[in-house]
Scaffold this active site. Sequence first.
Site, short mmCIF file in Angstrom:
data_model
loop_
_atom_site.label_atom_id
_atom_site.label_comp_id
_atom_site.label_asym_id
_atom_site.label_seq_id
_atom_site.Cartn_x
_atom_site.Cartn_y
_atom_site.Cartn_z
N GLY A 1 -34.26 74.27 -4.57
CA GLY A 1 -34.24 74.84 -3.23
C GLY A 1 -34.68 73.81 -2.20
O GLY A 1 -34.41 72.61 -2.32
N SER A 2 -35.41 74.27 -1.20
CA SER A 2 -35.74 73.42 -0.06
C SER A 2 -36.73 72.31 -0.37
O SER A 2 -36.92 71.41 0.46
CB SER A 2 -36.27 74.27 1.09
OG SER A 2 -35.23 75.08 1.62
#
Length: 489
Positions: free
Chosen positions: A220-221
Amino acid sequence: MNTPLRRVGVTMLVMLLLLLVNATYVQFIKAEDYRTDPHNARVLLDEYSRQRGKIIAAANGQVLAGVEPSDDKYKFLRTYPAGPMFAPVTGFYSIRYGAGGMERAQDEVLNGSDPRLFVRRLSDMVTGRDPRGGNVALTINPAVQKAAYEGMSKKGYTGALVALDPKTGEVLAMVSTPSYDPSGLASHDGKEQEKTWTGLDADKTKPMLNRAISETYPPGSTFKIVTTAAALEDGMKPDSQVTTASNVKLPGTNADLENFGGATCQGSTLKDALAYSCNTAFAEIAGNLGKDKLTDTAEKFGIGQADLTVPMRVAPSGLGDLAGKPQLYQSGIGQRDVRLTPLQVALLSAGVANGGTVMKPQLIKSLLAQDLSEMEKMSPEELTGDPAMSSANAGILRDMMLASEANTKGGGKNDALKIASKTGTAEHGNDPKATPPHAWYTAFAPADDPKIALAVIVESGGDRGLAATGGTVAAEIGRAAIAAALGGG
């Protein structure tokens, strides 16, 4: 008459030659493999007649895997005083099921067969002393390990935490939950061993899986650390303008890529994009960078290394297919086919914390002889030949991660610790929008003189389901481990 006899003679000769070839192959070529096979019961029985060495924490001498006398034929019993807490590190040692984890990786030292222990073995033989194995001192900080394990286990989370000293690469904590107690496997009672093994093997939560190093996940981020590093190295500045759009089209497709919750980005600079984790901005940045620049930076952080060990084998991380801009857009925000271990995500923060240089992770502090004299001390070593980024850009990214921490949602922040961080909320599964996301948090502290860098993953939303984010689920565990490392826990 002579012809049949000759045929019989030739056949017998061939069979004899095959027998000799097989004996040679087994006794010489494969001998070492069979001897070191953890399932070789004869070797284990021989080892159990000796006092196995201890696995200890170098920081305070705490025994993680010990030994005590036994009144049965095996003489000594392997013990695990804080079993589940340290099981991902120690592994297990069993007469029936062999060994795992550090018990397997350092078996020659622990069982006393390491060549460096030859003089002591010879001395024991001459003097009649009971033979003993050497000892392994680990880099683990028990206080950090405890804070991380309790934070994960008390809430029933499935996931992992890895903490490192960013300057040396020493592993300060390696937690995987749910965990297991190796004591049942170390028992000398065959029925208890079998019951324990059968139960663990049938457990759908996979308690014996070391998620910290043996499982890969979409980051993810947290992967935006890599994308930002590549962008800075390519000439972007913290105040460079980026898109604030709530969604963008994947080039050449009709598919949309959107921000979390479909929101418009707050702020219009690269620094704002990292602080508010703007997906659309980083998707476009990755597309503009191109495959080669993004891959090059990722590799310098250690992503893609197939032979990483600590010395336990680490599953290789990778970016997957980056065939075109649609793939780059999705990969730039840590989705699509990007898969990293929690250890690798910890290395992202550790690299930034160490001025752009990523150190090789190391779980062993030193190897000790039977009398605790030092046989070998591990030295810090760079993971790759090149820094992941310049020290100047690492300083810039550090300040951007400080802003990210200040903006992170979730309680428990301690501003006095000066934490630099990045959260992640990673989609996964066959129906990502309807599947609780993985919650990530990666950070280092203190930002101006880092002592610890870590990564935490809580699988499938923890106790918050679809509403989970890295800031609301994983961050508090990471902060607790940081506080323990810095004496505030």
